[in-house]
Motif scaffolding. Sequence first.
Motif, PDB file in Angstrom:
ATOM      1  N   GLU A 169      -3.702   4.502   2.083  1.00  0.00           N
ATOM      2  CA  GLU A 169      -3.202   5.351   1.000  1.00  0.00           C
ATOM      3  C   GLU A 169      -3.817   6.747   0.991  1.00  0.00           C
ATOM      4  OE1 GLU A 169      -6.630   3.006  -0.796  1.00  0.00           O
ATOM      5  OE2 GLU A 169      -4.955   2.628   0.574  1.00  0.00           O
ATOM      6  N   ILE A 170      -4.977   6.909   1.617  1.00  0.00           N
ATOM      7  CA  ILE A 170      -5.608   8.236   1.607  1.00  0.00           C
ATOM      8  C   ILE A 170      -5.290   9.039   2.862  1.00  0.00           C
ATOM      9  CG2 ILE A 170      -7.469   7.558   0.044  1.00  0.00           C
ATOM     10  CD1 ILE A 170      -9.289   7.306   2.487  1.00  0.00           C
ATOM     11  N   CYS A 171      -4.463   8.497   3.746  1.00  0.00           N
ATOM     12  CA  CYS A 171      -4.053   9.221   4.946  1.00  0.00           C
ATOM     13  C   CYS A 171      -2.555   9.509   4.859  1.00  0.00           C
ATOM     14  CB  CYS A 171      -4.359   8.415   6.210  1.00  0.00           C
ATOM     15  SG  CYS A 171      -3.912   9.283   7.733  1.00  0.00           S
TER      16      CYS A 171
ATOM     17  N   ASN B  32      -2.172   2.111  -5.682  1.00  0.00           N
ATOM     18  CA  ASN B  32      -3.538   2.598  -5.844  1.00  0.00           C
ATOM     19  C   ASN B  32      -3.674   3.400  -7.141  1.00  0.00           C
ATOM     20  OD1 ASN B  32      -3.335   5.702  -4.861  1.00  0.00           O
ATOM     21  ND2 ASN B  32      -2.078   4.424  -3.514  1.00  0.00           N
ATOM     22  N   GLY B  33      -4.746   3.137  -7.863  1.00  0.00           N
ATOM     23  CA  GLY B  33      -4.949   3.703  -9.188  1.00  0.00           C
ATOM     24  C   GLY B  33      -4.532   2.776 -10.310  1.00  0.00           C
TER      25      GLY B  33
ATOM     26  N   MET C 170       5.834   4.830   3.002  1.00  0.00           N
ATOM     27  CA  MET C 170       4.970   4.369   1.919  1.00  0.00           C
ATOM     28  C   MET C 170       4.733   5.502   0.937  1.00  0.00           C
ATOM     29  SD  MET C 170       1.148   2.742   2.199  1.00  0.00           S
ATOM     30  CE  MET C 170       0.085   4.111   1.770  1.00  0.00           C
ATOM     31  N   VAL C 171       4.664   5.146  -0.344  1.00  0.00           N
ATOM     32  CA  VAL C 171       4.443   6.133  -1.392  1.00  0.00           C
ATOM     33  C   VAL C 171       3.355   5.625  -2.331  1.00  0.00           C
ATOM     34  CG1 VAL C 171       5.471   7.360  -3.330  1.00  0.00           C
ATOM     35  CG2 VAL C 171       6.831   6.933  -1.287  1.00  0.00           C
ATOM     36  N   SER C 172       2.404   6.501  -2.679  1.00  0.00           N
ATOM     37  CA  SER C 172       1.417   6.199  -3.714  1.00  0.00           C
ATOM     38  C   SER C 172       2.100   6.407  -5.061  1.00  0.00           C
ATOM     39  CB  SER C 172       0.192   7.104  -3.573  1.00  0.00           C
ATOM     40  OG  SER C 172      -0.551   6.778  -2.422  1.00  0.00           O
ATOM     41  N   LEU C 173       2.551   5.313  -5.654  1.00  0.00           N
ATOM     42  CA  LEU C 173       3.456   5.376  -6.789  1.00  0.00           C
ATOM     43  C   LEU C 173       2.894   6.169  -7.959  1.00  0.00           C
ATOM     44  CD1 LEU C 173       4.625   1.645  -6.752  1.00  0.00           C
ATOM     45  CD2 LEU C 173       5.842   3.626  -5.812  1.00  0.00           C
TER      46      LEU C 173
ATOM     47  N   ILE D  25      -3.407  -2.673   8.598  1.00  0.00           N
ATOM     48  CA  ILE D  25      -3.575  -1.298   8.131  1.00  0.00           C
ATOM     49  C   ILE D  25      -4.294  -0.515   9.221  1.00  0.00           C
ATOM     50  CG2 ILE D  25      -4.532   0.149   6.309  1.00  0.00           C
ATOM     51  CD1 ILE D  25      -4.342  -3.580   5.716  1.00  0.00           C
ATOM     52  N   ILE D  26      -3.841   0.694   9.462  1.00  0.00           N
ATOM     53  CA  ILE D  26      -4.460   1.513  10.504  1.00  0.00           C
ATOM     54  C   ILE D  26      -5.890   1.861  10.093  1.00  0.00           C
ATOM     55  CG2 ILE D  26      -4.386   3.744  11.670  1.00  0.00           C
ATOM     56  CD1 ILE D  26      -1.330   3.583  11.508  1.00  0.00           C
ATOM     57  N   LYS D  27      -6.833   1.452  10.901  1.00  0.00           N
ATOM     58  CA  LYS D  27      -8.251   1.751  10.695  1.00  0.00           C
ATOM     59  C   LYS D  27      -8.846   2.197  12.024  1.00  0.00           C
ATOM     60  CE  LYS D  27      -8.385   0.017   6.401  1.00  0.00           C
ATOM     61  NZ  LYS D  27      -8.695   0.797   5.189  1.00  0.00           N
ATOM     62  N   PRO D  28      -9.687   3.236  12.049  1.00  0.00           N
ATOM     63  CA  PRO D  28     -10.159   4.005  10.899  1.00  0.00           C
ATOM     64  C   PRO D  28      -8.994   4.641  10.131  1.00  0.00           C
ATOM     65  CG  PRO D  28     -11.396   4.558  12.880  1.00  0.00           C
ATOM     66  CD  PRO D  28     -10.234   3.749  13.312  1.00  0.00           C
ATOM     67  N   ASN D  29      -9.145   4.685   8.814  1.00  0.00           N
ATOM     68  CA  ASN D  29      -8.042   5.184   8.001  1.00  0.00           C
ATOM     69  C   ASN D  29      -7.926   6.697   8.030  1.00  0.00           C
ATOM     70  OD1 ASN D  29     -10.403   5.483   6.578  1.00  0.00           O
ATOM     71  ND2 ASN D  29      -9.775   4.260   4.827  1.00  0.00           N
ATOM     72  N   LEU D  30      -8.979   7.392   8.398  1.00  0.00           N
ATOM     73  CA  LEU D  30      -8.965   8.841   8.569  1.00  0.00           C
ATOM     74  C   LEU D  30      -9.781   9.195   9.808  1.00  0.00           C
ATOM     75  CD1 LEU D  30      -9.510  10.218   4.939  1.00  0.00           C
ATOM     76  CD2 LEU D  30      -7.479  10.563   6.341  1.00  0.00           C
ATOM     77  N   GLY D  31      -9.418  10.300  10.420  1.00  0.00           N
ATOM     78  CA  GLY D  31     -10.206  10.806  11.538  1.00  0.00           C
ATOM     79  C   GLY D  31      -9.532  10.710  12.883  1.00  0.00           C
ATOM     80  N   LEU D  32      -8.627   9.744  13.047  1.00  0.00           N
ATOM     81  CA  LEU D  32      -7.921   9.617  14.322  1.00  0.00           C
ATOM     82  C   LEU D  32      -6.909  10.748  14.468  1.00  0.00           C
ATOM     83  CD1 LEU D  32      -7.135   5.775  14.382  1.00  0.00           C
ATOM     84  CD2 LEU D  32      -8.986   6.965  15.581  1.00  0.00           C
TER      85      LEU D  32
END
Length: 423
Positions: free
Chosen positions: A189-191, A277-278, A250-253, A158-165
Amino acid sequence: MRSDRFEATYLIETPLDPAKVAEVMAGEQSCGTFTRVHGETDDLRARARAVVERVEELEPAASPSLPNSWLERQKRPGPWRRARVTISFPTGNVGANLPTLAATVAGNLFDLGEVTGLRLDSVRLPAAYRKQFDAPRHGVAGTRRLTGVEHGALVGSIIKPNLGLSAEETGELVGTLCAAGLDFIKDDEICADPVHAPLAERVPAVMDRVRRHQDRTGKHVMVAFNISDETDAMRRHADLVEREGGSCVMVSLNWCGFSAVQTLRRHSGLALHGHRNGFGALSRHPSLGIGFDAYQTLWRLAGVDHMHVHGLQGKFAQPDAEVIDGATSCLAPLAEGCDDAVMPAFSSGQWAGTVPVTWDAVGTDDLLFMSGGGIMAHPDGPAAGVTSIRQAWAAVREGVALPDAAATRPELKRALEFFGAGK
């Protein structure tokens, strides 16, 4: 099972007679309500009413699982009887309509006054009815073809950092991960389409590195771009991924919904990576919500190719037994004669040391084994992290314990020393 009916199985809790409550459930979710009404003829009931197939009473609960004002107004005390109930529904009530199928097997049942607990455990479909819905475009075999991995577990991260790049920084990281030897890389899932790395910039930057790697090695690394959004935007983003030579989105179902995912499936030939997720909000209480078996059935009817099942001995709350059951369900056909298995995606706290329990539990490597920290935090770098996981899979297939295998595999040895300290 009859060819013109599908079945749903529930766990219920009630101070009333479970058989009578089951009849209320059947009426509520088909042609009736709490009492017989004008126009509900015998002929109509024969055609459209749900039928209680089985009621198996279980051990009672010591106290009610959930509050219930309806029962309180009636001053109904316990005992709190529990039962497993199976109800069949005419397929003609629903047709090939996935949102309505979900509303039929779940819907208002969770609000019934007669119950202090209700959980949808499974949904079973006759083959002819299952074939009216979407199937995975790629599934297990297609994912192997796209990645060129004929045998063995697909190793992902999984791409990490997940946000900010930024888009360019994300591309550089993906280039590093490709060189490390991964088969699969996914967004968090949050990016999805953030201001600092919009998909319009991120997809070309990432795919530039994927193409370069493929030119050098012949290996196509599957990248699951998170395109979760409103439906038209998801279609545009999928088109961009296809133009750039990508193979997966990818989709957050839970947040996109059945209709949006069905529309995307029919629009695009890309592999659909389903992120759940959820799901904990729907499933974590044992007497409320939807179990994973029923959940994955409904989403497979939308045509997803991969389903998240979490990981064994991972960082989340669910017991390993649920992870195992989830993976087993994903790999089983939804109906007799249907070739519609989807690839289970293991993630959350996974590393070389969790490979043996995964192999022992599911007995197959038809899965995505995704590791974030277990790869990126390996003391000798990401390539060593990937190698350590592949070495662990080779060892379990050979029937060799990891400590013994590590004697001649330095990357695995370092992983066991580093991540296994204190475990």
